[in-house]
Design an enzyme around this catalytic site. Structure first.
Site, short mmCIF file in Angstrom:
data_model
loop_
_atom_site.label_atom_id
_atom_site.label_comp_id
_atom_site.label_asym_id
_atom_site.label_seq_id
_atom_site.Cartn_x
_atom_site.Cartn_y
_atom_site.Cartn_z
N PHE A 32 0.80 -1.23 0.00
CA PHE A 32 0.00 0.00 0.00
C PHE A 32 0.83 1.27 0.00
O PHE A 32 0.36 2.31 -0.48
CB PHE A 32 -1.02 -0.02 1.13
CG PHE A 32 -2.15 -0.96 0.82
CD1 PHE A 32 -3.15 -0.57 -0.06
CD2 PHE A 32 -2.19 -2.23 1.34
CE1 PHE A 32 -4.18 -1.44 -0.40
CE2 PHE A 32 -3.21 -3.11 1.02
CZ PHE A 32 -4.22 -2.72 0.15
N GLU A 33 2.03 1.24 0.51
CA GLU A 33 2.88 2.44 0.43
C GLU A 33 3.47 2.56 -0.97
O GLU A 33 3.67 3.67 -1.44
CB GLU A 33 4.01 2.38 1.47
CG GLU A 33 3.56 2.52 2.91
CD GLU A 33 2.99 3.88 3.25
OE1 GLU A 33 3.24 4.87 2.53
OE2 GLU A 33 2.28 3.98 4.27
#
Length: 165
Positions: A32-33
């Protein structure tokens, strides 16, 4: 018998050594980053590099993949510490991982002031996934990426598959 043993192990983990994030938790953060090797401004204007690293990042900063991996590993003890210190109830590994991912994205102040933490520390595990999902806004706007991330964190907290979220 196994549920009793599992409870005792969780209590021993909480009372004894501090927990550390697993590879599954790291994988969620990375997914997700994302990894950016050049500094960029995130959705609320914070300069960011690597896998969501924000400390001392300035416009024009550049790193390589090894440095991005190193920064993430260097930061994990800080975020593990927030969960180890603020959560007072026993946690399973998947629950710990989900909470470290959440606090890595949102920070310790949001955790400390959250209803999520109050309910969890009162032993209310079953509402934690819905509390995790409430945090889907940045700069006052609901973001699809945050909806997906919170869904994955909530699934991980419940010990369920999150990969395809």
């Amino acid at each position: 018998l196994w549920s009793i043993i599992e409870k005792l192990l969780q209590i021993n983990l909480k009372q004894g050594s501090k927990m550390n994030i697993s590879q599954e938790g790291i994988a969620l953060i990375k997914k997700f980053e994302g990894c950016e090797l050049e500094a960029y401004q995130d959705s609320v204007g914070v300069w960011t590099i690597g896998y969501g690293h924000t400390k001392e990042v300035k416009e024009g900063n550049k790193i390589n993949q090894d440095e991005a991996e190193h920064l993430l590993q260097e930061e994990m003890p800080e975020y593990e510490g927030y969960i180890n210190d603020m959560v007072t109830v026993p946690l399973k590994q998947c629950q710990f991982d989900a909470l470290v991912c959440w606090v890595y994205n949102l920070g310790p102040t949001n955790l400390g002031n959250s209803t999520l933490l109050k309910l969890l520390n009162a032993g209310d595990y079953h509402t934690t996934p819905s509390q995790i999902k409430r945090w889907n806004k940045a700069g006052g706007k609901t973001l699809q990426g945050l909806i997906r991330r919170r869904e994955a964190e909530a699934l991980l907290f419940e010990g369920k598959e999150w990969i395809e979220v």
